[in-house]
Design an enzyme around this catalytic site. Structure first.
Site, short mmCIF file in Angstrom:
data_model
loop_
_atom_site.label_atom_id
_atom_site.label_comp_id
_atom_site.label_asym_id
_atom_site.label_seq_id
_atom_site.Cartn_x
_atom_site.Cartn_y
_atom_site.Cartn_z
N ARG A 1 -22.90 95.18 43.28
CA ARG A 1 -24.32 94.46 44.31
C ARG A 1 -24.18 95.59 45.09
O ARG A 1 -26.00 95.87 44.76
CB ARG A 1 -24.57 93.17 44.57
CG ARG A 1 -24.45 91.69 43.28
CD ARG A 1 -24.25 90.22 44.16
NE ARG A 1 -25.42 90.72 45.07
CZ ARG A 1 -25.24 89.12 46.33
NH1 ARG A 1 -24.04 89.13 46.51
NH2 ARG A 1 -26.52 89.60 46.71
N ASP B 1 -19.65 84.62 44.26
CA ASP B 1 -20.27 84.25 45.25
C ASP B 1 -21.62 83.03 44.32
O ASP B 1 -22.07 83.17 43.24
CB ASP B 1 -20.90 85.66 45.78
CG ASP B 1 -20.07 86.30 46.50
OD1 ASP B 1 -18.93 85.77 46.75
OD2 ASP B 1 -20.07 88.07 47.24
N ARG C 1 -13.40 84.73 42.21
CA ARG C 1 -14.26 84.73 42.89
C ARG C 1 -15.08 84.80 42.92
O ARG C 1 -15.90 85.61 43.64
CB ARG C 1 -13.79 83.89 43.93
CG ARG C 1 -12.22 83.42 44.24
CD ARG C 1 -11.81 83.48 45.96
NE ARG C 1 -9.90 82.78 45.65
CZ ARG C 1 -9.92 82.59 47.02
NH1 ARG C 1 -10.19 83.17 47.50
NH2 ARG C 1 -8.38 82.12 46.55
#
Length: 259
Positions: free
Chosen positions: A205, A55, A53
């Site tokens: 990230r 973002d 999934r």
């Protein structure tokens, strides 16, 4: 019902992420809307399942999802029909294949691969705007490689885990971090390749944002090892923006798209 697997490419900028949401555009919603025009099951609310999934703002060059359809499509014609109905959304079906009922895009996956693109130059990005993270200062690629080496292997990645992460455990095995550097007009591009069976929310990230601090000279490479050992989110470097991140591959025991 026959099960099909889809390899999906998308530009994440117009979407609130992969996952379908009632009041915001999503990649899942776009694909399901296209399927609803082709299949009675999706017209009545069936869902697809994806390997990961992503973002809001995150891109994909090889997302994988599966769908159970009422009609036994020729895979090539299914991909062509979906691409027609996906227009003008920046989503493309790269390939489709028939798979067995025990195949699951998420649970059958043995690895995920991510790419993060970072460009360093003074002039603003034009062709790559929204597709890379841009910084103004040059980075030390060797220092970032030294720092990244501390993260490879099985560790408690609490430091690099979002507070919103729903994973049952912060312990993950990071199989690879590779840092590539190449010239671009009046600057440099750094590409971070990360590979693992699965990732925590915001892990990539968080890692890249921390490595950028090393490359900029604000952190020593060994400080990354100290941050990892601290198991404390407050010890993480800045979380970099989503628009440089790409889901670029999903591995399975057998490639479902192999001829």
């Amino acid at each position: 019902m026959p099960r099909f697997v889809l390899k999906i490419e998308y530009d994440g900028r117009p979407f609130a992420g992969w996952q379908a949401q009632a009041d915001q555009p999503s990649v899942q919603g776009a694909v399901e809307a296209a399927l609803a025009r082709l299949d009675p099951g999706f017209a009545s609310g069936a869902r697809i399942a994806a390997a990961g999934r992503t973002d809001a703002g995150v891109h994909a060059t090889a997302q994988v999802a599966h769908a159970d359809l009422a009609r036994d499509w020729d895979p090539f014609r299914l991909a062509e029909a979906l691409n027609f109905h996906l227009k003008p959304a920046p989503v493309a079906i790269l390939a489709a294949a028939r798979v067995s009922q025990d195949f699951h895009a998420r649970f059958s996956a043995t690895e995920r691969r991510y790419l993060f693109r970072l460009q360093a130059r003074r002039a603003p990005a034009t062709h790559d705007r929204g597709l890379v993270w841009q910084v103004l200062h040059p980075l030390d690629a060797d220092a970032m490689r030294q720092a990244a080496a501390h993260l490879v292997g099985r560790h408690d990645f609490t430091t690099f885990r979002s507070a919103m992460c729903q994973s049952a455990s912060p312990v993950k095995t990071l199989d690879e971090i590779r840092v590539e550097e190449s010239p671009i007009p009046h600057g440099r591009e750094y590409r971070f390749h990360l590979r693992a069976r699965s990732f925590l929310h915001n892990q990539v990230r968080s890692i890249v944002g921390t490595l950028e601090r090393v490359g900029a000279g604000s952190w020593a490479p060994d400080r990354v090892a100290q941050a990892l050992s601290a198991r404390n989110r407050a010890e993480c470097g800045p979380v970099c923006p989503p628009h440089g991140l790409y889901l670029c591959g999903v591995g399975y025991p057998r490639d479902p798209f192999a001829a």
